[in-house]
Design a protein around this motif. Structure first.
Motif, PDB file in Angstrom:
ATOM      1  N   LEU A 172      14.234 111.954   6.700  1.00  0.00           N
ATOM      2  CA  LEU A 172      13.215 111.090   6.103  1.00  0.00           C
ATOM      3  C   LEU A 172      13.837 110.121   5.118  1.00  0.00           C
ATOM      4  CD1 LEU A 172      10.202 110.386   5.710  1.00  0.00           C
ATOM      5  CD2 LEU A 172      10.125 112.151   3.939  1.00  0.00           C
ATOM      6  N   ASP A 173      14.738 110.636   4.266  1.00  0.00           N
ATOM      7  CA  ASP A 173      15.405 109.767   3.297  1.00  0.00           C
ATOM      8  C   ASP A 173      16.433 108.859   3.963  1.00  0.00           C
ATOM      9  OD1 ASP A 173      13.997 110.684   1.087  1.00  0.00           O
ATOM     10  OD2 ASP A 173      15.364 112.348   0.751  1.00  0.00           O
ATOM     11  N   ALA A 174      17.082 109.349   5.016  1.00  0.00           N
ATOM     12  CA  ALA A 174      18.055 108.525   5.720  1.00  0.00           C
ATOM     13  C   ALA A 174      17.377 107.320   6.366  1.00  0.00           C
ATOM     14  CB  ALA A 174      18.779 109.356   6.777  1.00  0.00           C
ATOM     15  N   ARG A 175      16.141 107.489   6.786  1.00  0.00           N
ATOM     16  CA  ARG A 175      15.398 106.358   7.357  1.00  0.00           C
ATOM     17  C   ARG A 175      15.259 105.242   6.328  1.00  0.00           C
ATOM     18  NH1 ARG A 175      10.556 110.222   9.467  1.00  0.00           N
ATOM     19  NH2 ARG A 175      11.854 111.612  10.718  1.00  0.00           N
ATOM     20  N   LYS A 176      15.063 105.631   5.078  1.00  0.00           N
ATOM     21  CA  LYS A 176      14.942 104.625   4.017  1.00  0.00           C
ATOM     22  C   LYS A 176      16.258 103.869   3.845  1.00  0.00           C
ATOM     23  CE  LYS A 176      11.583 107.473   1.516  1.00  0.00           C
ATOM     24  NZ  LYS A 176      11.318 108.250   0.271  1.00  0.00           N
ATOM     25  N   ALA A 177      17.359 104.570   3.975  1.00  0.00           N
ATOM     26  CA  ALA A 177      18.662 103.913   3.851  1.00  0.00           C
ATOM     27  C   ALA A 177      18.866 102.933   4.995  1.00  0.00           C
ATOM     28  CB  ALA A 177      19.775 104.968   3.833  1.00  0.00           C
ATOM     29  N   ILE A 178      18.499 103.332   6.222  1.00  0.00           N
ATOM     30  CA  ILE A 178      18.617 102.429   7.358  1.00  0.00           C
ATOM     31  C   ILE A 178      17.764 101.193   7.140  1.00  0.00           C
ATOM     32  CG2 ILE A 178      18.061 102.142   9.808  1.00  0.00           C
ATOM     33  CD1 ILE A 178      18.861 105.053  10.217  1.00  0.00           C
TER      34      ILE A 178
END
Length: 285
Positions: A172-178
């Motif tokens: 979920l947080d990695a999606r924000k980074a992408i």
């Protein structure tokens, strides 16, 4: 088994309004949406894998609040400087490095506001006398804050890598980074799924402690390559803590070969990007 040589791509295009660093062909940001996913360990081992393949590589530790690169590379002491106040990078295992960790005591907290942290990033990038590098990996702090914004505005970045673990809270947080990298027009070269599987050293049983398939599902959802999946292995942590990361200590180990495969996939994705309009050798001359 020695690493197969790799020809790194020439300088690739960067953000509009910026031009490549005169001594660095390609800057790659390594980020994550949250902490605790092994981003720094991944960065250091990828750097060493690239170095073993003949790539001239450096690591800039941009996590000014929690620098870990010096420990992982077994480095200590302060870097030297030249008469014109340029910083000579610390070097270990064939890799140029710079980190705030070289300039502070181990137990000294960094109580800095955002502008001070971002100024440190740009100063380390611009004022360090990097060797002529094919790739500089920038190990970002977790999240999508001031340092990431400064990176997108002032540092010429060819592409980014996002590190995650398989469980939903991490992806979920990695999606924000992408989404952040895409919003600031930095191509996401791929996703690295860390701690994907644990293999018991006694019985050989494989267990997906943090779930399975999270990285592959996210890569498909956001149309970014999955560069590879890396295991949860105590030896990786032990070697990093000892200052000799697994890729340097045991280059023929299966885990090290996994990092090497990710490094090759990363360079393949980088090579597919548009070339920079100004060649690196032109900038140096």
């Amino acid at each position: 088994m020695s690493a197969q040589p790799l020809t790194p791509p020439s300088s690739r295009a960067v953000q509009v309004g910026l031009k490549p660093h005169p001594r660095i062909a390609n800057v790659i940001a390594v980020g994550s949406g949250k902490g605790g996913v092994g981003k720094s360990t991944t960065t250091v081992n990828l750097a060493l894998a690239l170095q073993q393949m003949g790539v001239r590589v450096g690591v800039l530790d941009a996590d000014v609040y929690g620098p870990s690169v010096p420990l992982m590379l077994g480095l200590s002491g302060r870097p030297e400087s030249t008469d014109d106040k340029k910083i000579i990078p610390m070097r270990a295992l064939g890799v140029d490095t710079m980190s705030i960790g070289y300039l502070i005591e181990d137990d000294s907290p960094m109580i800095w506001r955002g502008p001070m942290a971002t100024q440190a990033l740009t100063q380390f990038f611009n004022d360090t006398l990097w060797d002529a590098l094919d790739v500089l990996l920038i190990d970002l702090p977790p999240g999508t804050g001031d340092i990431q914004l400064t990176l997108s505005q002032k540092i010429p970045v060819a592409g980014a890598v996002v590190v995650t673990t398989p469980q939903e809270v991490a992806t979920l947080d990695a999606r924000k980074a992408i989404a952040m990298f895409e919003k600031v027009s930095i191509p996401v070269l791929g996703l690295v799924e860390n701690m994907a599987v644990h293999v018991c050293s006694n019985c050989g049983h494989a267990e997906h402690i943090f779930g399975s398939g999270g990285g592959q599902a996210m890569a498909a959802r956001y149309n970014v390559p999955l560069l590879g999946s890396l295991p949860l292995d105590a030896v990786i942590r032990e070697q990093a803590d000892a200052g000799t990361p697994i890729v340097a200590a045991q280059p023929d180990a299966a885990v090290s070969q996994g990092y090497a495969a990710v490094a090759r996939a990363l360079m393949a994705q980088l090579g597919g990007l548009p070339r920079a309009q100004i060649a690196l050798n032109t900038l140096i001359s």
